[in-house]
Design an enzyme around this catalytic site. Structure first.
Site, mmCIF file in Angstrom:
data_model
loop_
_atom_site.group_PDB
_atom_site.id
_atom_site.type_symbol
_atom_site.label_atom_id
_atom_site.label_comp_id
_atom_site.label_asym_id
_atom_site.label_seq_id
_atom_site.Cartn_x
_atom_site.Cartn_y
_atom_site.Cartn_z
ATOM 1 N N LYS B 79 1.099 -0.876 0.313
ATOM 2 C CA LYS B 79 0.311 -0.325 0.131
ATOM 3 C C LYS B 79 0.821 1.271 -0.002
ATOM 4 C CE LYS B 79 -4.157 1.385 2.508
ATOM 5 N NZ LYS B 79 -5.304 1.192 3.287
ATOM 6 N N SER B 154 -9.824 2.011 2.774
ATOM 7 C CA SER B 154 -9.145 2.688 1.935
ATOM 8 C C SER B 154 -7.768 1.984 1.538
ATOM 9 C CB SER B 154 -8.248 3.125 2.654
ATOM 10 O OG SER B 154 -7.391 3.096 4.013
ATOM 11 N N SER B 178 -9.907 -0.651 7.107
ATOM 12 C CA SER B 178 -10.020 0.078 6.178
ATOM 13 C C SER B 178 -8.277 -1.731 5.067
ATOM 14 C CB SER B 178 -8.228 0.989 5.630
ATOM 15 O OG SER B 178 -8.949 2.067 5.748
#
Lengths: 476, 489
Positions: B79, B154, B178
């Site tokens: 990420k 997210s 997330s």
């Protein structure tokens, strides 16, 4: 109307730990810009702080040395504000649970002891430095100072004059130096004070509206700022005005202060607990260890000098006001029994020379043991008092051992009787008038003749011996 | 079967048996990314040549017997809020569009020590704020199961990259769900470890007291393998826990007999999509049949979790994101009149709408005069929520429930309704507030064929029990197998 001035201080002292508060960068002063900085102290994305344990230890030392209560549990908080010298846009400090609180320092002003309360001592990080002069259109930032550990010492509004402020700060500085947590170099900014000051008519209970003056970095500036601001506030009140709560900047060169921002413009720092750090726990065992490691503090040392060496209180307080000076004194008295003479030399010639050369006690160019040697040379009669003054000056300018100076320059007292008889005979021969005066009953003339003999030997003659020989020769 | 379809443990076995090389595996994924990722949009940067070079180096080490970790030679994607030295780390924000960290996050170091091959950085909601990956400054990521739908967020890039076989496994971060919610939306396994179990050093902070890095994998076995690598005490992170970390693969045991499982009735009531509810109830039946004791119980403060979460996380974010001021790195406005204007323009232009909304909310919550009513109150709620879980864990070994009230929704469907978006976090935020571990595994599909994830919540530092239950569920159902079709792409 008569007014009373009420003063409280916020003092920032840089701690002399080797590394910064949240990273391993050095705290050394004066490196090339941004060479003592890393991703952590420059607040790069994703980095995290790790508290330097030494910082806690040093702050606890300061707390214990100023009679504070040490919190078993305290925490760190973020103080949020934007400024380019603060790369994270928050300063990690302590808000509602400081490490130390409820302490005091006793000060002596005009022979009276007064207790000044310490509200709290907390730890926090320093910010960087902006440089506005290097380029025309831009400012540069040096992050070397970012994350240098500080303690903020907040006092109660217990001071009533510039004099009390100065004495308090001198005592505080001495304590911090004694316990070795800060070098307190005001010129390098490692000790800075903000002054909270208000005035009120004598007898009034409620405090007047206060102003805060920021970042004063010399004792002289602080004294002037206190006097100047007290005068300003009194004038405002006398002319029917009201004092506005605001932050002011003292311009020491001009001797006036300027308003920086009012209470309404004050920042909302939005303090909240720093979630990247754990609470600070100082258990009883650690506290005791720190307590046991504390050295003798100025007040105790002063008392010891009075009792152990029989020094007058005044001398003892001057000697102990600076740790370096007191250490110098101790170094000297370890090597001679004549503490009083050592004290006299320090109080007289040494302090005068330091003042003349604008030097600090830390910069005395020779060790205390040399002063002891000088005292011993005098006590043994190897040199005279007059010669000793000359030797002292040489010690100061060259840092040399007094025994070496005496030897190299042949300054020993001449105690060889046959040599001195010749000198005395010569003096008598050259000063018939004085000889006649003496014989005519004028005692003064004897002193003159001794002086001439000393002069002849360039001060090296043993004066007792000269006296004896002169008397004998004159009576012949 | 293509290499990119395999799990970490399957690939690792092939490497050990010298049937394939790290280079072949890396190339297989890079080819797949080349073909598919323009549709999905998982990646913000792909390390093509560099990854192949790294794979060659790793293969040499494997050949010399110097790289023996089950992760050696396995491709990973990370990420884009986790710092990678020399590789752009943007947080999907204009603010950090050009930021290249000069350091690695601790977990990146750990992965590199185990000789993984980093193949790229993954899309996300800007600064991890959002639940749909539509808040990325660069592009939205699409759900491989239906390209008109969101992947969740997210960590949307992290979930889709695993779901669409664009990486062997990925790392995400979870502040309020997330990792778990996109895992649920995309049909992959996602774990948010206990707060403090994985170092946050190098994770660009959103909300420091809630953030936690975790793995997204193709199955529970992979999850255990990755946890073994990334958990552990880190002296660089003061909130990292100095405890014993077990070998999580030891928990890969097909057995739930006698296990006590609690199902909060607040998680199964109003607001939940019936298909999601049925899938969860079905999972309960499966576990019951396997010998677990399941019962409903009440977690009374559930309704306060969302407001408490949004206050605490936004308050911390308002401070954490203050450093993006245009002075030191990242974006700076081109035009400004003075210092204050430089800050204003830079932050107005550099942050997206959702980030600005949260900064404003957090700033407000911390302001003098409002602190007690908002931030302090939220902290009190936090304490009570924790207490609620503590009490529940006296009765149950794990807590089970849905991950999100719905399956993946359409792109654009909720962008203009932040509150509705926030309500989607109802089942996940409490876990962050209480600092607990949470594991999501596929447990079904809705009538549109979209995956549904089952959430298992554990005691602090008891990831092992979650892995055991997740593994058992996986072994006794076919949901994982059905989810492992690369989203049909």
């Amino acid at each position: 109307m008569e007014y009373e001035v009420v003063i409280g201080l916020e003092v920032h002292a840089e701690l002399s730990t080797k590394s910064k508060i949240y990273c391993s960068c050095t705290t050394e002063f004066g490196g090339e810009p941004n060479t003592h900085a890393c991703p952590i102290c420059t607040g790069m994305p994703g980095v995290l702080p790790v508290l330097n344990k030494k910082v806690v230890e040093y702050a606890v030392r300061a707390g214990l040395a100023t009679n504070c209560r040490i919190a078993e549990y305290s925490k760190q908080d973020r103080k949020n504000y934007f400024y380019p010298d603060l790369p994270k846009a928050f300063q990690t400090s302590q808000y509602d649970l400081p490490l130390c609180s409820n302490g005091y320092i006793d000060i002596e002003v005009d022979g009276k002891t007064k207790r000044i309360g310490i509200t709290r001592i907390h730890i926090e990080e320093d910010a960087g430095k902006l440089m506005h002069d290097e380029w025309d259109t831009a400012s540069l930032i040096d992050y070397n100072r970012c994350g240098v550990p500080l303690i903020e010492i907040v006092t109660e509004p217990d001071m009533r004059s510039a004099q009390e402020v100065r004495v308090f700060l001198e005592n505080l500085k001495a304590i911090l130096q004694y316990i070795d947590v800060s070098d307190c170099k005001m010129q390098e900014g490692s000790l800075r004070a903000d002054i909270n000051l208000s005035v009120r008519p004598v007898g009034q209970k409620e405090l007047g509206t206060r102003t805060e003056m920021k970042n004063l970095n010399s004792f002289k500036a602080i004294v002037r700022a206190v006097e100047g601001e007290a005068k300003r506030q009194i004038e405002v009140l006398e002319s029917g005005g009201t004092v506005i709560q605001e932050t002011r900047r003292w311009d020491d060169a001009k001797g006036v202060s300027y308003a920086m921002r009012s209470k309404e413009e004050a920042h909302d720092y939005r303090y909240f607990p720093e979630p990247d750090l754990m609470p600070i726990v100082v258990d009883e065992k650690w506290k005791q260890e720190i307590k046991d490691s504390l050295p003798e503090l100025p007040e105790a040392r002063k008392k010891r000098y009075i009792n152990e060496y029989g020094l007058p209180e005044y001398d003892a307080s001057i000697l102990t006001a600076s740790k370096a000076l007191a250490d110098f004194f101790e170094d000297a008295v370890k090597n001679t029994d004549n503490a009083k003479a050592v004290s006299n030399w320090i109080m007289g010639d040494l302090l005068r020379m330091l003042k003349e050369k604008e030097m600090e006690a830390e910069q005395i160019p020779f060790p205390g043991a040399y002063l002891a040697k000088l005292v011993t040379l005098i006590d043994k009669g190897t040199i005279s008092g007059t010669i000793a003054k000359k030797v002292f000056e040489k010690m100061f300018s060259q840092g040399k051992d007094p025994e070496a100076i005496v030897k190299e320059e042949g300054l020993e007292v001449v105690s060889d009787e046959s040599a001195l008889v010749a000198v005395v005979k010569k003096v008598i021969e050259n000063n018939p008038q004085s000889v006649a005066d003496y014989k005519g009953g004028k005692e003064k003339a004897f002193g003159f003749l001794v002086g001439q003999a000393m002069k002849e030997t360039k001060g090296k003659a043993n004066p007792q011996l000269i006296n004896k020989i002169l008397k004998e020769e004159l009576e012949k | 079967m293509e290499l990119y379809e395999l799990t970490v443990h399957e690939l690792s076995d092939l490497i050990k048996e010298k049937k394939v090389s790290a280079v072949e595996i890396t190339k297989s994924y890079l080819d797949r990314i080349e073909k598919i990722d323009s549709k999905v949009g998982s990646y913000l940067s792909v390390l093509g040549e560099d990854a192949v070079k790294k794979a060659m180096e790793v293969q040499e080490k494997i050949d010399k017997g110097e790289a023996k970790s089950p992760l050696s030679g396995i491709p990973v994607a990370i990420k884009d809020n986790i710092c990678t030295e020399g590789i752009k780390t943007t947080c999907a924000s204009k603010m950090l569009h050009n930021f290249v960290p000069p350091y690695n996050a601790t977990i990146v170091k750990k992965l590199l020590d185990d000789n993984v091959v980093i193949i790229g950085k993954l899309n996300m909601d800007e600064f991890a704020m959002g639940g749909s990956t539509e808040n990325s400054y660069f592009k939205p990521t699409k759900n491989p199961w239906d390209l008109e739908r969101v992947p969740g967020g997210s960590s949307g890039g992290s979930a889709t990259a695993v779901a669409a076989n664009l990486t062997a496994f990925s790392l995400g971060s979870d502040t309020g769900g997330s990792i778990r919610q996109p895992a649920s939306f995309c049909g992959v396994v996602g774990m948010k470890p206990t707060y403090g179990a994985v170092s946050r050093f190098g994770l660009v902070a959103f909300a420091s007291s809630l953030d936690q890095i975790g793995p997204l994998t193709k199955d529970v076995t992979d999850c255990a393998i990755v946890l073994n690598c990334i958990t552990g005490h880190d002296p660089m992170d003061s909130t990292s826990a100095n405890v014993e970390y077990p070998d999580y693969t030891k928990a890969l045991v097909n057995d739930v007999k006698g296990l006590r499982i609690g199902i909060p009735k607040e998680y199964m009531g109003e607001g939940i999509n019936p298909e999601v509810r049925d899938a969860v109830l079905n999972a309960v039946e499966v576990l019951k049949k396997l010998g677990a004791q399941c019962e409903e119980f009440s977690l009374p403060l559930t309704e306060y979790a969302i407001p408490a979460y949004y206050l605490i996380s936004s308050a911390e974010a308002s401070s954490n994101l203050a450093r993006y001021d245009g002075i030191k790195y990242g974006y700076r406005a081109e035009k400004y009149t003075d210092l204050l204007d430089l800050y204003k323009q830079t932050r107005s232009e550099g942050f997206g709408t959702e980030v600005k909304r949260r900064i404003m909310l957090g700033t407000y919550a911390l302001s003098s005069g409002y602190y007690d009513a908002y931030y302090k109150k939220a902290l009190q709620v936090r304490t009570l929520i924790k207490k609620g879980f503590d009490e529940a864990f006296e009765k149950y070994d794990i807590i089970l429930g849905p991950t999100a009230p719905t399956t993946a929704y359409k792109l654009g469907e909720k962008v203009n309704n932040p509150l509705e978006m926030y309500l989607g976090d109802i089942y996940t935020v409490s876990v962050n507030i209480a600092g607990l571990p949470g594991l999501v595994v596929p447990c079904g599909f809705d009538s549109k064929g979209l995956p549904i994830g089952l959430q298992l919540i554990g005691k602090p530092f008891d990831e092992s029990t979650l892995i055991q239950v997740g593994y058992t569920f996986e072994q006794n159902t076919d949901f994982n197998k059905r989810a492992r079709i690369g989203g049909g792409l």
